[in-house]
Write an enzyme that holds these catalytic residues in place. Structure first.
Site: not given
Ligand code: F6R
Length: 236
Positions: A67, A136, A138, A143
Protein backbone atom coordinates in the site's frame (compact mmCIF):
# COMPACT_ATOMS: atom_id res chain seq x y z
CA UNK A 1 -2.68 -22.31 9.49
CA UNK A 2 0.71 -22.57 11.23
CA UNK A 3 1.00 -20.63 14.45
CA UNK A 4 4.17 -19.74 16.33
CA UNK A 5 4.01 -18.00 19.68
CA UNK A 6 7.38 -16.49 20.53
CA UNK A 7 8.53 -14.61 23.59
CA UNK A 8 10.03 -11.39 22.24
CA UNK A 9 9.97 -9.01 19.31
CA UNK A 10 13.56 -10.08 18.51
CA UNK A 11 12.53 -13.72 18.32
CA UNK A 12 9.51 -12.80 16.20
CA UNK A 13 11.76 -10.88 13.80
CA UNK A 14 14.20 -13.80 13.55
CA UNK A 15 11.42 -16.30 12.92
CA UNK A 16 9.87 -14.10 10.22
CA UNK A 17 13.29 -13.57 8.61
CA UNK A 18 13.89 -17.37 8.65
CA UNK A 19 10.64 -17.94 6.76
CA UNK A 20 11.35 -15.22 4.18
CA UNK A 21 15.02 -16.23 3.80
CA UNK A 22 13.98 -19.80 2.99
CA UNK A 23 11.84 -18.53 0.09
CA UNK A 24 14.68 -16.31 -1.21
CA UNK A 25 17.16 -19.21 -1.07
CA UNK A 26 14.81 -21.66 -2.77
CA UNK A 27 13.76 -19.20 -5.46
CA UNK A 28 16.37 -16.46 -6.06
CA UNK A 29 14.00 -14.54 -8.38
CA UNK A 30 11.03 -14.78 -6.03
CA UNK A 31 8.45 -12.04 -5.58
CA UNK A 32 8.34 -10.77 -1.99
CA UNK A 33 5.19 -9.02 -0.84
CA UNK A 34 6.20 -6.44 1.75
CA UNK A 35 4.57 -4.29 4.41
CA UNK A 36 5.45 -1.10 6.28
CA UNK A 37 4.66 -0.08 9.88
CA UNK A 38 6.37 -1.00 13.14
CA UNK A 39 5.91 -4.76 12.96
CA UNK A 40 8.29 -5.57 10.07
CA UNK A 41 11.15 -3.23 11.02
CA UNK A 42 12.93 -5.95 13.04
CA UNK A 43 12.38 -8.51 10.28
CA UNK A 44 13.97 -6.14 7.76
CA UNK A 45 16.94 -5.59 10.13
CA UNK A 46 17.40 -9.38 10.33
CA UNK A 47 17.26 -9.74 6.55
CA UNK A 48 19.86 -6.96 6.19
CA UNK A 49 22.09 -8.74 8.74
CA UNK A 50 21.87 -11.98 6.80
CA UNK A 51 22.60 -10.18 3.52
CA UNK A 52 25.66 -8.52 5.09
CA UNK A 53 26.81 -11.92 6.37
CA UNK A 54 26.67 -13.21 2.77
CA UNK A 55 23.79 -15.57 3.49
CA UNK A 56 21.25 -13.90 1.23
CA UNK A 57 21.33 -12.53 -2.30
CA UNK A 58 18.55 -10.21 -3.42
CA UNK A 59 19.99 -9.36 -6.86
CA UNK A 60 17.19 -11.17 -8.70
CA UNK A 61 14.43 -10.74 -6.12
CA UNK A 62 11.38 -8.68 -7.05
CA UNK A 63 9.16 -6.99 -4.50
CA UNK A 64 5.66 -5.56 -4.32
CA UNK A 65 4.41 -3.50 -1.41
CA UNK A 66 0.92 -3.65 -0.06
CA UNK A 67 0.00 0.00 0.00
CA UNK A 68 0.81 3.70 -0.17
CA UNK A 69 -0.77 6.94 1.02
CA UNK A 70 -2.60 8.94 -1.63
CA UNK A 71 -0.96 12.33 -2.10
CA UNK A 72 2.59 11.46 -0.95
CA UNK A 73 5.40 10.92 -3.41
CA UNK A 74 8.40 8.70 -2.75
CA UNK A 75 10.62 11.55 -1.56
CA UNK A 76 8.19 12.37 1.26
CA UNK A 77 9.55 10.89 4.50
CA UNK A 78 6.09 9.63 5.49
CA UNK A 79 5.55 7.76 2.25
CA UNK A 80 5.78 4.00 2.23
CA UNK A 81 8.25 4.11 -0.67
CA UNK A 82 10.57 6.19 1.51
CA UNK A 83 10.05 3.80 4.43
CA UNK A 84 10.99 0.79 2.29
CA UNK A 85 14.10 2.46 0.87
CA UNK A 86 15.33 3.47 4.34
CA UNK A 87 14.38 0.31 6.22
CA UNK A 88 15.34 -2.30 3.65
CA UNK A 89 16.09 -1.57 0.00
CA UNK A 90 19.02 0.84 0.57
CA UNK A 91 20.79 -1.81 2.65
CA UNK A 92 20.56 -4.90 0.44
CA UNK A 93 21.45 -5.66 -3.18
CA UNK A 94 17.88 -5.64 -4.50
CA UNK A 95 17.70 -3.68 -7.76
CA UNK A 96 15.49 -0.63 -7.30
CA UNK A 97 13.74 -1.24 -10.62
CA UNK A 98 12.63 -4.61 -9.24
CA UNK A 99 10.88 -2.96 -6.28
CA UNK A 100 7.26 -1.89 -6.60
CA UNK A 101 5.17 0.35 -4.36
CA UNK A 102 1.81 1.64 -5.63
CA UNK A 103 1.93 5.28 -6.70
CA UNK A 104 0.08 7.66 -4.42
CA UNK A 105 0.47 10.59 -6.78
CA UNK A 106 -0.93 9.28 -10.04
CA UNK A 107 -3.43 11.70 -11.56
CA UNK A 108 -5.45 8.62 -12.48
CA UNK A 109 -5.66 6.59 -9.28
CA UNK A 110 -8.18 4.19 -10.82
CA UNK A 111 -5.72 3.47 -13.64
CA UNK A 112 -2.92 3.05 -11.09
CA UNK A 113 -4.97 0.42 -9.22
CA UNK A 114 -5.47 -1.51 -12.43
CA UNK A 115 -1.81 -1.17 -13.45
CA UNK A 116 -0.63 -2.40 -10.03
CA UNK A 117 -2.94 -5.41 -10.02
CA UNK A 118 -1.87 -6.37 -13.58
CA UNK A 119 1.80 -5.83 -12.73
CA UNK A 120 1.56 -8.30 -9.83
CA UNK A 121 -0.08 -10.90 -12.06
CA UNK A 122 2.43 -10.13 -14.85
CA UNK A 123 5.46 -10.93 -12.69
CA UNK A 124 3.95 -14.26 -11.68
CA UNK A 125 2.20 -13.33 -8.42
CA UNK A 126 3.56 -13.04 -4.90
CA UNK A 127 5.58 -15.95 -3.49
CA UNK A 128 5.35 -14.80 0.11
CA UNK A 129 3.35 -11.86 1.47
CA UNK A 130 4.42 -10.34 4.78
CA UNK A 131 1.61 -8.65 6.74
CA UNK A 132 1.05 -6.73 9.95
CA UNK A 133 -2.41 -6.36 11.47
CA UNK A 134 -4.22 -3.19 12.54
CA UNK A 135 -6.13 -2.99 15.83
CA UNK A 136 -9.39 -3.14 13.86
CA UNK A 137 -8.22 -6.20 11.94
CA UNK A 138 -7.14 -4.39 8.79
CA UNK A 139 -4.50 -5.87 6.52
CA UNK A 140 -2.93 -3.58 3.97
CA UNK A 141 -5.43 -0.74 4.19
CA UNK A 142 -8.44 -3.05 3.90
CA UNK A 143 -10.60 -1.72 6.69
CA UNK A 144 -13.61 -3.47 8.28
CA UNK A 145 -16.45 -3.47 5.74
CA UNK A 146 -19.54 -5.33 4.53
CA UNK A 147 -17.53 -7.35 2.05
CA UNK A 148 -13.95 -8.29 1.20
CA UNK A 149 -12.51 -5.95 -1.46
CA UNK A 150 -11.11 -8.09 -4.24
CA UNK A 151 -8.55 -6.00 -6.09
CA UNK A 152 -6.17 -3.08 -5.61
CA UNK A 153 -8.29 -0.04 -4.81
CA UNK A 154 -8.36 3.37 -3.15
CA UNK A 155 -9.75 3.55 0.40
CA UNK A 156 -10.90 6.23 2.79
CA UNK A 157 -9.02 5.58 6.03
CA UNK A 158 -10.89 4.93 9.26
CA UNK A 159 -10.48 7.39 12.12
CA UNK A 160 -8.81 4.66 14.23
CA UNK A 161 -6.23 3.99 11.51
CA UNK A 162 -5.53 7.70 11.06
CA UNK A 163 -5.07 7.98 14.83
CA UNK A 164 -2.78 4.92 15.01
CA UNK A 165 -0.66 6.15 12.10
CA UNK A 166 -0.41 9.70 13.42
CA UNK A 167 2.52 8.55 15.59
CA UNK A 168 4.68 8.76 12.46
CA UNK A 169 3.57 12.35 11.65
CA UNK A 170 4.09 15.74 13.37
CA UNK A 171 0.34 16.43 13.44
CA UNK A 172 -2.67 14.17 13.09
CA UNK A 173 -3.95 16.62 10.43
CA UNK A 174 -0.95 15.68 8.27
CA UNK A 175 -2.01 12.02 8.03
CA UNK A 176 -3.45 11.43 4.55
CA UNK A 177 -7.13 10.50 4.52
CA UNK A 178 -6.87 8.11 1.58
CA UNK A 179 -4.60 5.27 0.56
CA UNK A 180 -4.14 2.83 -2.29
CA UNK A 181 -3.97 -0.79 -1.20
CA UNK A 182 -3.90 -4.31 -2.56
CA UNK A 183 -7.32 -5.88 -2.10
CA UNK A 184 -8.05 -8.89 0.06
CA UNK A 185 -8.30 -10.93 -3.14
CA UNK A 186 -4.86 -9.69 -4.24
CA UNK A 187 -3.40 -10.70 -0.88
CA UNK A 188 -5.15 -14.08 -0.83
CA UNK A 189 -3.64 -14.98 -4.23
CA UNK A 190 -0.15 -14.98 -2.66
CA UNK A 191 1.37 -18.45 -2.54
CA UNK A 192 2.38 -18.05 1.10
CA UNK A 193 1.25 -15.49 3.68
CA UNK A 194 3.12 -14.58 6.87
CA UNK A 195 1.49 -12.30 9.44
CA UNK A 196 3.46 -10.92 12.38
CA UNK A 197 1.86 -9.32 15.42
CA UNK A 198 3.66 -8.11 18.52
CA UNK A 199 2.69 -6.36 21.72
CA UNK A 200 -0.01 -6.72 24.36
CA UNK A 201 -2.21 -4.30 22.40
CA UNK A 202 -2.47 -6.81 19.53
CA UNK A 203 -3.73 -9.72 21.65
CA UNK A 204 -7.42 -8.92 21.33
CA UNK A 205 -7.44 -8.50 17.57
CA UNK A 206 -5.24 -11.57 16.96
CA UNK A 207 -7.67 -13.69 19.02
CA UNK A 208 -10.65 -12.22 17.19
CA UNK A 209 -9.13 -12.63 13.72
CA UNK A 210 -7.66 -16.11 13.99
CA UNK A 211 -9.72 -17.83 16.67
CA UNK A 212 -13.07 -16.25 15.80
CA UNK A 213 -15.43 -16.36 12.80
CA UNK A 214 -14.33 -15.29 9.32
CA UNK A 215 -16.03 -11.99 8.55
CA UNK A 216 -15.29 -8.85 6.51
CA UNK A 217 -15.82 -6.93 9.76
CA UNK A 218 -12.42 -8.36 10.72
CA UNK A 219 -10.61 -8.36 7.35
CA UNK A 220 -7.61 -10.44 8.54
CA UNK A 221 -9.93 -13.29 9.54
CA UNK A 222 -10.09 -14.41 5.89
CA UNK A 223 -6.49 -15.59 6.22
CA UNK A 224 -7.87 -18.61 8.10
CA UNK A 225 -8.95 -19.85 4.65
CA UNK A 226 -5.52 -19.45 3.04
CA UNK A 227 -3.84 -22.82 2.32
CA UNK A 228 -0.35 -21.67 3.40
CA UNK A 229 -0.79 -19.10 6.15
CA UNK A 230 1.68 -18.64 9.01
CA UNK A 231 1.03 -16.47 12.06
CA UNK A 232 3.92 -15.46 14.32
CA UNK A 233 3.03 -13.49 17.42
CA UNK A 234 4.29 -12.37 20.79
CA UNK A 235 2.14 -10.47 23.25
CA UNK A 236 4.94 -9.07 25.45
C1 F6R B 1 1.42 -1.49 6.32
C2 F6R B 1 0.07 -1.98 6.37
C3 F6R B 1 -0.75 -2.00 7.63
C4 F6R B 1 0.05 -2.38 8.88
C5 F6R B 1 -0.86 -2.36 10.12
C6 F6R B 1 -0.09 -2.67 11.39
O1 F6R B 1 1.94 -1.57 4.99
O2 F6R B 1 -0.44 -2.33 5.38
O3 F6R B 1 -1.82 -2.88 7.46
O4 F6R B 1 0.61 -3.65 8.72
O5 F6R B 1 -1.44 -1.10 10.25
O6 F6R B 1 0.84 -1.65 11.62
P1 F6R B 1 1.96 -1.78 12.75
O7 F6R B 1 2.90 -2.85 12.31
O8 F6R B 1 2.64 -0.43 12.73
O9 F6R B 1 1.26 -2.08 14.01
Amino acid sequence: MKIYEVSSYEELSEKAADIIAKVVKEKPDCVLGLATGSSPVGTYKELIKRYEAGELDFSNVRSVNLDEYVGLDGSNEQSYRYFMDKNLFDHINIQKFNTNVPSGISDNMHGECERYENMINGIGGVDIQLLGIGHDGHIGFNEPADNFPVKTHVVELEETTIRANSRFFDNIEDVPKRAITMGIGTIMKSKKILLIASGADKRQIVEKAFYGPVTPEVPASILQFHPDFTLVYCFN
